[in-house]
Design an enzyme around this catalytic site. Structure first.
Site, PDB file in Angstrom:
ATOM      1  N   SER A 556     -46.861 -31.510  -4.662  1.00  0.00           N
ATOM      2  CA  SER A 556     -47.573 -31.179  -5.890  1.00  0.00           C
ATOM      3  C   SER A 556     -48.644 -32.249  -6.149  1.00  0.00           C
ATOM      4  O   SER A 556     -49.516 -32.452  -5.314  1.00  0.00           O
ATOM      5  CB  SER A 556     -46.591 -31.031  -7.050  1.00  0.00           C
ATOM      6  OG  SER A 556     -47.191 -30.387  -8.136  1.00  0.00           O
ATOM      7  N   ASP A 643     -47.051 -19.367  -6.340  1.00  0.00           N
ATOM      8  CA  ASP A 643     -47.068 -20.602  -7.123  1.00  0.00           C
ATOM      9  C   ASP A 643     -48.118 -20.495  -8.222  1.00  0.00           C
ATOM     10  O   ASP A 643     -49.292 -20.220  -7.944  1.00  0.00           O
ATOM     11  CB  ASP A 643     -47.376 -21.782  -6.195  1.00  0.00           C
ATOM     12  CG  ASP A 643     -47.130 -23.134  -6.843  1.00  0.00           C
ATOM     13  OD1 ASP A 643     -47.079 -23.204  -8.083  1.00  0.00           O
ATOM     14  OD2 ASP A 643     -47.006 -24.118  -6.098  1.00  0.00           O
ATOM     15  N   HIS A 675     -43.561 -22.346  -7.191  1.00  0.00           N
ATOM     16  CA  HIS A 675     -43.843 -23.769  -7.030  1.00  0.00           C
ATOM     17  C   HIS A 675     -42.659 -24.525  -6.433  1.00  0.00           C
ATOM     18  O   HIS A 675     -42.835 -25.483  -5.691  1.00  0.00           O
ATOM     19  CB  HIS A 675     -44.214 -24.370  -8.383  1.00  0.00           C
ATOM     20  CG  HIS A 675     -44.790 -25.749  -8.307  1.00  0.00           C
ATOM     21  ND1 HIS A 675     -45.996 -26.020  -7.703  1.00  0.00           N
ATOM     22  CD2 HIS A 675     -44.321 -26.942  -8.762  1.00  0.00           C
ATOM     23  CE1 HIS A 675     -46.255 -27.309  -7.793  1.00  0.00           C
ATOM     24  NE2 HIS A 675     -45.241 -27.894  -8.428  1.00  0.00           N
TER      25      HIS A 675
END
Length: 704
Positions: A556, A643, A675
């Site tokens: 991320s 996501d 995600h």
């Protein structure tokens, strides 16, 4: 059999578009990959997956071994430690062969029963009720995630929210636990974290706007049509998230509004949920606070943790009826001791804080504000509260662990201060914590800042520095998020092969207090990247590893870190593993129509309206800075089609651009996931086995 060297990666079409901001024209050849519904985009992603699968086919036996190691160390049929709420003990089960957990409860032995039953997977629990079997709910679906789960105070009803796509939008349902039948109340498109009102008549839930921002809190009366739900609160400012939940005392509904740098709370009388919310402290830019309700000497009070003139926060007490009135300082601001949270019970409170890079817990006296710290012997550890729904318990449930100590659940007896271990995460296969070592070393950054690095290894291979070893270096460094010590069963497959695992606690995280975070965000973001590079160089200088034996990993915002260090210091790493990486950050943050963009301006800056921020971000965003003539390390990017936080298009574009300059880059895109990646524990283990097999291949780790 086709050799990996002869395999040709897919080549994305170049369809140049021009992006112009602040007089700067940027030609982007791969922005067309953003069109998720375009069959050509799906075909390209599937071609990427096929290429990655072919390139890594030789690792299939290793992947299977790693998967079996994870599986073999995990007690597949197990139970969590029961938590008391009302007349029941609540706990979860896992069953061998099943992907998902099963939520259960069993009745208390007596009203005075505060010792959780010692449960065995092989012994039936008297009076057990299965509340929700996620395996049944997930049957026939490729993806399953639960975002809300709660039982009403009287134990009669259960609410649960399910996402079957991976986009984190949950359909909320209510089940009558006596009959096992769902009520007619069905609420689609909710955000996670719905709650019953204390009397069980209402559900409080939130919904998101088109940018996936939770912006509205709703009140649903059971049995009434959803179309008649009352809007309790709406936040129009696109920088702020909204959430809601009830105090442990059930006295108030608290509506929380927050951005990265500013927060605000509103209270609603839980006995009259249709009444107008009242603000605790009106928002002021840059001031964050959170509250916890207590009753002291018969008066409703709020303990308020805030940073108004207190960088690392202080704790004050105010009257709930007049929160803007007199403030009584309970814990004054102490630079370097970052207060993290306060949680109030009937007779005492708990304060969480961070000192010297480690999380701490202390019991808070309402009488004099003193804090009694709960101590542990290990040099590195993490600790937090968990499973404490009751208002007046005689014990505090805590969770504790380290890189070598399995996750441990214990109850602290408030009267005697004795710690009663209820369960330690079982690690099968003869695991012995003494076989592993952990330590903290400090790298010196270019500006003289000392950067902590946590290191864990298996002792039988010798201490780090006794020989050059393969090393896996992890980093994150954003949102004031700290990477705290914790044992990972999957990581044992690395350590047992002689790999040293390390975490670089770079600026932008929260390990060393609020200033640590401030020094790694906005126009100081480059410190995050250079800290990681300096940490890698320090580990090499200590003789722990060498550049050709080190792989970096981040996910991320940590994936942004990975892309940045690939450009800054490609010579330091043999490989880079980037999970759902935020590698096209400037393009995303320039577009306020994308999910979460406006909220993110408080973290990264606003390049849309500020030319200086634009230039600064352009100087480090990975996609913008891929360069020809650079010998990049091997790169694996992992993403998910659904996501909503970091769109798949970012790593897809990044990999295409890396290939243009001759880099060995691969993309793995889960076509049904969000995600957090794939759902289901076995699927997750296989996913991690895939990544670790690639990592071992890069490191040249020989099989045992």
């Amino acid at each position: 059999m086709t050799s990996s060297a002869s395999l040709q990666p897919p080549v994305a079409d170049r369809r140049p578009t021009v992006r112009t901001f602040h007089g700067d024209d940027v030609v982007d050849a791969y922005e067309w990959l953003r069109a998720k519904d375009d069959p050509a985009v799906i075909a390209h992603l599937e071609a990427e997956n096929a290429y990655t699968q072919s390139r890594t086919a030789h690792l299939e036996p290793l992947r299977e071994r790693i998967f079996q190691e994870i599986k073999g160390r995990t007690r597949e049929t197990d139970l969590s430690v029961p938590a008391r709420r009302g007349d029941w003990w609540y706990y979860g089960r896992t069953v061998e062969g099943k992907q998902y957990g099963i939520q259960c409860r069993a009745p208390l032995a007596s009203p005075d029963d505060w010792t959780p039953p010692s449960l065995s997977p092989d012994v039936d629990v008297p009076g057990e009720q299965v509340l929700l079997d996620a395996n049944v709910e997930a049957d026939g679906h490729e993806f399953f995630s639960m975002g809300s789960f709660e039982v009403s105070n009287d134990g009669a009803l259960m609410l649960y929210g399910i996402d079957l796509e991976g986009d984190e939008r949950y359909t909320l349902r209510v089940r009558d636990l006596a009959s096992g039948v769902d009520l007619d109340d069905v609420i689609p498109g909710t955000f996670a974290g719905a709650s019953f009102s204390p009397d069980g008549r209402f559900i409080v839930y939130s919904t998101v706007d088109d940018a996936w921002r939770p912006d509205t809190v709703w009140l649903h009366e059971l049995g009434a049509p959803v179309t008649s739900d009352a809007r309790l609160f709406h936040e129009p400012d696109e920088r702020f998230w909204v959430g809601a939940g009830f105090t442990r005392s059930d006295r108030y509904l608290v509506i929380e509004v927050g951005s990265s740098i500013t927060s605000e709370e509103w209270l609603v009388d839980a006995a009259d949920l249709r009444s107008a919310p009242s603000v605790v402290w009106p928002r002021r830019e840059g001031v964050e606070y959170e509250t916890s309700h207590a009753v002291v000497d018969g008066e409703d009070v709020l303990y308020v943790l805030h940073n108004d003139g207190a960088l690392d926060f202080e704790l004050v007490r105010v009257a709930a009826a007049d929160p803007l009135g007199a403030r009584e300082t309970v814990i004054p601001h102490r630079p370097g001791v970052r207060l993290l949270g306060v949680s109030c019970f009937r007779d005492w409170g708990v304060i969480g804080y961070r000192r010297e890079g480690l999380a701490r817990l202390g019991l808070l006296s309402y009488a004099d504000g003193s804090v009694d710290e709960i101590g542990f012997d290990e040099p590195l550890y993490s600790v937090g509260t968990g499973g404490n729904p009751e208002w007046a318990p005689p014990v505090l449930r805590i969770a504790y662990g380290s890189f070598v100590t399995p996750s441990t659940v214990a109850d602290l007896d408030i009267a005697t201060r004795s710690l009663m271990v209820r369960k330690q995460q079982p690690v099968l296969g003869g695991y012995d914590p003494e076989d592993y070592g952990q330590e903290r070393v400090w790298a010196t950054a270019a500006d003289g800042t000392l950067v902590p690095i946590s290191v864990v290894w298996k002792r039988s291979f010798g201490s780090p520095g006794s020989s050059v070893r393969p090393l896996h270096l992890y980093g994150y460094g954003s949102y004031e998020h700290s990477i705290d010590p914790g044992l990972s069963i999957a990581r044992l497959s690395e350590l047992d092969r002689g790999v040293v695992f390390a975490v670089a606690h770079v600026r932008g995280g929260g390990e060393m207090g609020r200033a640590w975070y401030e020094d790694g965000k906005m126009l100081a973001k480059r410190n995050t990247f250079t800290d990681f590079v300096d940490a890698a160089r320090h580990l090499i200088s200590l003789g722990y590893t060498s550049a050709d034996r080190m792989v970096a990993e981040g996910g991320s915002a940590g994936g942004l870190l990975m892309g940045a260090v690939a450009n800054l210091a490609p010579e330091l790493f043999a490989g880079i593993l980037a999970d759902v990486p935020f590698v096209d950050a400037l393009t995303s943050i320039l577009d306020p129509s994308l999910p979460l963009t406006v909220i993110e301006w408080d973290e990264w800056g606003d390049p849309l309206h500020d030319a200086d921020v634009y230039a600064y971000m352009k100087s480090y965003t990975p996609y913008e800075n891929v360069r020809a003539g650079v010998a990049y390390p091997r790169i694996l990017a992992v993403t998910s089609l659904n996501d909503t936080r970091v769109l798949y298009v970012e790593p897809a574009k990044w990999v295409a651009r890396l290939r243009e300059v001759g880099a060995d880059a691969m993309l793995k895109c889960e076509m049904v996931a969000g995600h957090g990646g794939v759902s289901g524990r076995y699927n997750s283990w296989r996913e991690r086995a895939f990544e670790l097999a690639w990592l071992f291949d890069v490191l040249g780790v020989a099989e045992r």
